[in-house]
Scaffold this motif. Structure first.
Motif: not given
Length: 247
Positions: A30-35, A38-51, A53-54
């Motif tokens: 919907d247009g927002a920049d998003v930070v 997360y606690v420890g799941n680096h892979e899941a966090a990276a996947a969310t960031v990729k989405a 930025e996508g």
């Protein structure tokens, strides 16, 4: 064509998976920049960031334990520095824990409150100086704050009832700046913690009038609405999203 959250700056705690990741993705769509935190799941966090930025917006993941007030405050300050301020704060980080009072320990109770209540308070206190007027605070609570469907829910339910009280008070505190504070209360939602095909579902499904678990994306749609100008006269309230389970 501009999107309804175009140019907004959002922080979603506990945003690496489940409801938090769905909210982060929806705010980005919907247009927002998003930070996210997360606690420890680096892979899941990276996947969310990729989405994120996508969707063509800025994304970042910050590791922070929501039960550590200092870490929460540091993450809020880092998010604000990265984004240039905060317009939307979504408190999604949470833990489920507990047992019947004759079986559980006090340490379990304290951990639930440290994350579900203290983390919310610490994050909001840290975020307020960074907020633009007209900002939004959205807390992901639970219908367990109103009803106790099964034994062993006392600590979790009490923590979710507590954030209702915080939201009502903060809504009055922040109203002069046009900052709205609301609580979303999901019922049974299909996530890793409570899958629609899990053992808990056998207990829950018969009590849901719509006959199914909710989807994380449905909760995210409500969060996006509360984060937008469309919710401009809603503050200090709780909204159940539970398929009628508490009707």
């Amino acid at each position: 064509m501009s999107k309804k959250l175009q140019g907004k700056r959002a922080l979603v705690t506990g945003g690496s998976r489940g409801i938090g990741a769905a909210i982060a993705r929806r705010l980005a769509a919907d247009g927002a920049d998003v930070v996210i935190t997360y606690v420890g799941n680096h892979e899941a966090a990276a996947a969310t960031v990729k989405a994120i930025e996508g969707a063509g917006v800025k994304g970042l993941a910050i590791q922070a334990d929501a039960g550590d007030a200092a870490a929460v405050a540091a993450a809020v300050n880092q998010a604000a520095d990265t984004l240039g301020g905060i317009d939307i704060l979504v408190h999604n980080a949470g833990v489920f824990g507990g047992a019947p009072v004759d079986q559980g320990g006090y340490e379990d109770f304290r951990r639930v409150f440290a994350v579900n209540v203290d983390g919310v308070a610490a994050g909001t206190v840290a975020a307020v100086p960074h907020f633009a007027d007209g900002g939004r605070v959205v807390i992901v609570g639970s219908v367990s704050g109103d009803v106790s469907m099964i034994p062993g829910m006392a600590s979790y339910g009490a923590s979710k009832a507590a954030v209702q009280g915080l939201a009502r008070g903060w809504a009055r505190d922040l109203a002069p700046r046009g900052i709205l504070v609301n609580v979303i209360q999901p019922g049974p939602i299909d996530t890793d913690m409570n899958p629609a095909d899990g053992d808990m579902a056998k207990i829950m499904l018969p009590n849901i009038p719509l006959g199914r678990y909710g989807r994380a994306e449905e909760v995210a749609a409500l969060a996006s609405f509360l984060a937008s100008d469309e919710s401009s006269f809603i503050t200090g309230t709780t909204i159940d999203i539970d398929g009628g389970a508490t009707a």
